[in-house]
Scaffold this active site. Structure first.
Site, mmCIF file in Angstrom:
data_model
loop_
_atom_site.group_PDB
_atom_site.id
_atom_site.type_symbol
_atom_site.label_atom_id
_atom_site.label_comp_id
_atom_site.label_asym_id
_atom_site.label_seq_id
_atom_site.Cartn_x
_atom_site.Cartn_y
_atom_site.Cartn_z
ATOM 1 N N LYS A 265 -6.064 -12.950 20.873
ATOM 2 C CA LYS A 265 -5.865 -14.097 21.761
ATOM 3 C C LYS A 265 -7.144 -14.388 22.540
ATOM 4 O O LYS A 265 -7.942 -13.480 22.768
ATOM 5 C CB LYS A 265 -4.740 -13.783 22.761
ATOM 6 C CG LYS A 265 -3.345 -13.741 22.151
ATOM 7 C CD LYS A 265 -2.297 -13.484 23.217
ATOM 8 C CE LYS A 265 -0.901 -13.441 22.625
ATOM 9 N NZ LYS A 265 -0.428 -14.736 22.099
ATOM 10 N N ARG A 339 8.750 -11.030 16.574
ATOM 11 C CA ARG A 339 9.804 -11.174 15.570
ATOM 12 C C ARG A 339 9.859 -9.964 14.641
ATOM 13 O O ARG A 339 10.926 -9.654 14.102
ATOM 14 C CB ARG A 339 9.589 -12.483 14.787
ATOM 15 C CG ARG A 339 8.268 -12.568 14.085
ATOM 16 C CD ARG A 339 7.889 -13.993 13.674
ATOM 17 N NE ARG A 339 7.424 -14.807 14.801
ATOM 18 C CZ ARG A 339 7.080 -16.088 14.715
ATOM 19 N NH1 ARG A 339 7.166 -16.728 13.551
ATOM 20 N NH2 ARG A 339 6.672 -16.744 15.776
HETATM 21 N N1 BES Z 1 3.917 -13.205 23.268
HETATM 22 C C1 BES Z 1 3.538 -14.355 22.552
HETATM 23 C C2 BES Z 1 4.249 -15.615 23.021
HETATM 24 C C3 BES Z 1 3.935 -16.072 24.427
HETATM 25 C C4 BES Z 1 2.917 -16.964 24.656
HETATM 26 C C5 BES Z 1 4.706 -15.642 25.491
HETATM 27 C C6 BES Z 1 2.674 -17.402 25.950
HETATM 28 C C7 BES Z 1 4.467 -16.084 26.772
HETATM 29 C C8 BES Z 1 3.435 -16.967 26.991
HETATM 30 C C9 BES Z 1 3.846 -14.185 21.061
HETATM 31 O O1 BES Z 1 3.747 -12.904 20.580
HETATM 32 C C10 BES Z 1 2.858 -15.003 20.310
HETATM 33 O O2 BES Z 1 1.700 -14.695 20.367
HETATM 34 N N2 BES Z 1 3.349 -16.027 19.620
HETATM 35 C C11 BES Z 1 2.525 -16.885 18.859
HETATM 36 C C12 BES Z 1 3.222 -17.153 17.551
HETATM 37 C C13 BES Z 1 2.368 -17.866 16.543
HETATM 38 C C14 BES Z 1 1.261 -16.960 16.084
HETATM 39 C C15 BES Z 1 3.242 -18.279 15.387
HETATM 40 C C16 BES Z 1 2.336 -18.173 19.646
HETATM 41 O O3 BES Z 1 3.273 -18.625 20.298
HETATM 42 O O4 BES Z 1 1.239 -18.703 19.621
HETATM 43 MN MN MN Z 2 1.780 -12.395 19.957
#
Ligand code: BES
Ligand code: MN
Ligand code: ZN
Length: 494
Positions: A265, A339
């Site tokens: 990230k 997931r």
């Molecule tokens: N933990 C994150 C989602 C999240 C983002 C929670 C911001 C709270 C605030 C999750 O694991 C994630 O990174 N999801 C990705 C999924 C994508 C790669 C399909 C996302 O939402 O970008």
């Molecule tokens: Mn994630």
């Protein structure tokens, strides 16, 4: 955690009353006769009080050291419980530094009284564990909240006061765990903390460690956790009263830190990913609250815990993992990790539920997608389901709890985007509708006969803006109250 008392007369040197607006005029609403409104209104008008929601004004009192005015907004014949909950909470937050406060807010029923007690207790929160030299400047939150009510002597009101304490105690546990930095919260330390808590409530605990996970074939939890020096865990807690009317399984995403793994990230904002275990904390604490309330509902709480890190042992994009039970997943994006750990836990929870006589419902709670916050903002969570009746019950419960949830669809046509050319499933699909795609992924691990809810709390779990109502900055504790209310509703049905 604040003690919650009931009283018929003001029993503190701090008195909280309501102030609202009617026909553009301020009006004080206290539900008690001791308050001399005329003189107070002159002062309030002089200092420019508005009576708006979340406005809290403290003045020296006549009969008490302080008189505190919490905004109720436009005056209604009946204030909603959630408005009262927030008004009490906002005042409680502003009263840190005082030992106790008496809350005299308008209410006509024990339902409203209950909300006032809950809000006051929830507002009396602080998180100071990591303050060093500045700790002594910190004002302690209220240690006693006293709710002034004519119902003080009734069993229903007494139960509501005790319930408010329980809700606050467990919400604070959730908030504390969310606020605890990943330097101090690992999958193992999460389990140990919960084990310690569980012992207080007679809740059974099982901790499945990394060796057992590997041996048992929990490819999702192992795959996500394998890049970290802090090994993953699967925590399982059980509350199983005699003559339970229903049995539920709650499953919460427990990523103690989400760097995104090799799909790293951006640095800006990554710190908020310490909150990626909010679902896990909420479901386990909800089981504790249900046990403390002695509800006739059996609940298993499951928390698949892992730290999603970057290292030479981290899962690579294109790696294939095998989820518990045998489905294979091509990990195209290691940042879609929630997931994967949930898939293992959902299958396991259903298996254990079946052995115990079958589940009446399975609910997962997760900070699953950024798309959730894009769609619904930072204060409304999403509900997806395979059973409209169950989701209707849940939405009723959430509404009673004062937590904002909104139904979202699981459109079949998005499912194909999760196809993989080499495995049963890929872990990402269409970017558009990302929240729904994540829900569809989880649905692959649900028995269609079992009522299921997927709660995406990505936005509401962690408050990065300002405190409001009973909600502090940082971990909020969202979902716990709705889960407890759902169990309460199920208890009152035959
Ligand atoms: N933990 C994150 C989602 C999240 C983002 C929670 C911001 C709270 C605030 C999750 O694991 C994630 O990174 N999801 C990705 C999924 C994508 C790669 C399909 C996302 O939402 O970008
Ligand atoms: Mn994630
Ligand atoms: Zn995550």
């Amino acid at each position: 955690m604040a003690k919650v008392k009931l009283a018929t007369k003001v029993d503190s040197d701090v008195l909280v009353v309501g102030v609202g607006i009617s026909n553009s005029k301020l009006q004080i609403l206290s539900g008690i006769s001791e308050v001399d409104s005329t003189a107070l209104l002159i002062n309030l008008n002089a200092i420019g009080a508005t009576g708006k929601v979340d406005e809290v004004i403290k003045l020296p009192g006549k009969t008490t050291k302080l008189i505190v005015f919490t905004g109720l907004g436009k005056i209604e014949p009946n204030f909603s419980p959630e408005l009262l909950r927030r008004a009490a909470g906002a005042a409680a937050r502003e009263l840190a530094g005082n030992k106790s406060a008496a809350f005299a807010l308008p209410h006509k029923s024990v339902v409203e009284l209950s909300a006032i007690a809950e809000g006051a207790a929830l507002g009396a929160y602080s998180f100071t564990q990591f303050l060093g030299s500045s700790k002594k400047e910190q004002k302690d939150p209220l240690s006693t909240v006293s709710v002034i009510t004519k119902f003080a002597d009734t069993p229903a009101a007494k139960a509501a006061a005790r319930r408010a304490e329980i809700i606050a105690e467990q919400t604070f546990l959730v908030r504390d765990l969310i606020n605890t930095p990943p330097s101090h919260l690992t999958p193992d330390s999460f389990c140990l903390r919960m084990k310690k808590e569980a012992a207080k409530y007679g809740v059974k605990v099982e901790i499945i460690n990394d060796a057992a996970l590997k041996k048992g074939g929990y490819g999702g939890i192992i795959g996500v956790g394998q890049g970290s020096a802090n090994p993953p865990r699967l925590l399982h807690v059980t509350y199983s009263p005699a003559k339970a009317k229903k049995r539920y399984a709650f499953v919460g995403k427990g990523i103690t830190f989400d760097t995104g793994g090799l799909a790293l990230k951006p640095a800006a904002g990554m710190e908020a990913m310490k909150a990626d275990m909010s679902g896990a904390a909420a479901v386990i604490a909800a089981v504790f609250a249900i046990a403390q309330l002695k509800l006739p509902i059996a609940v298993d709480g499951w928390a698949p815990l892992a730290e999603n890190m970057v290292s030479d042992s981290a899962t690579r994009p294109s790696d294939v993992i095998t989820i518990y039970g045998g489905k294979t997943v091509e990990v195209l994006n290691p940042d879609a990790e929630g997931r994967l750990v949930l898939a293992d836990a959902l299958i396991k929870a259903a298996q254990v539920g079946k052995k115990a006589g079958g589940l009446d419902g399975i609910i997962d709670v997760a900070t699953l997608t950024g798309a959730q916050a894009v769609a619904l903002g930072s204060r409304t969570s999403a509900v997806m389901t395979n059973d409209e009746l169950f989701s209707g019950q849940f939405l009723t419960a959430a509404n009673l709890a004062g937590e904002a949830f909104w139904p979202m669809p699981l459109p079949v046509e998005l499912r194909a985007s999760l196809d993989s050319p080499i495995a049963d499933l890929a872990n990402i699909g269409d970017r558009m509708g990302g929240m729904l795609v994540a829900g569809l992924f989880l649905k692959e691990f649900i028995d269609p006969q079992t009522p299921w809810l997927h709660l995406d709390i990505a936005g509401p779990a962690y408050n990065e803006k300002t405190a409001h109502g009973y909600t502090p900055i940082g971990g909020t504790g969202i979902a716990l109250r709705s889960l407890v209310c759902l169990a309460e509703l199920a208890s009152s049905h035959t």
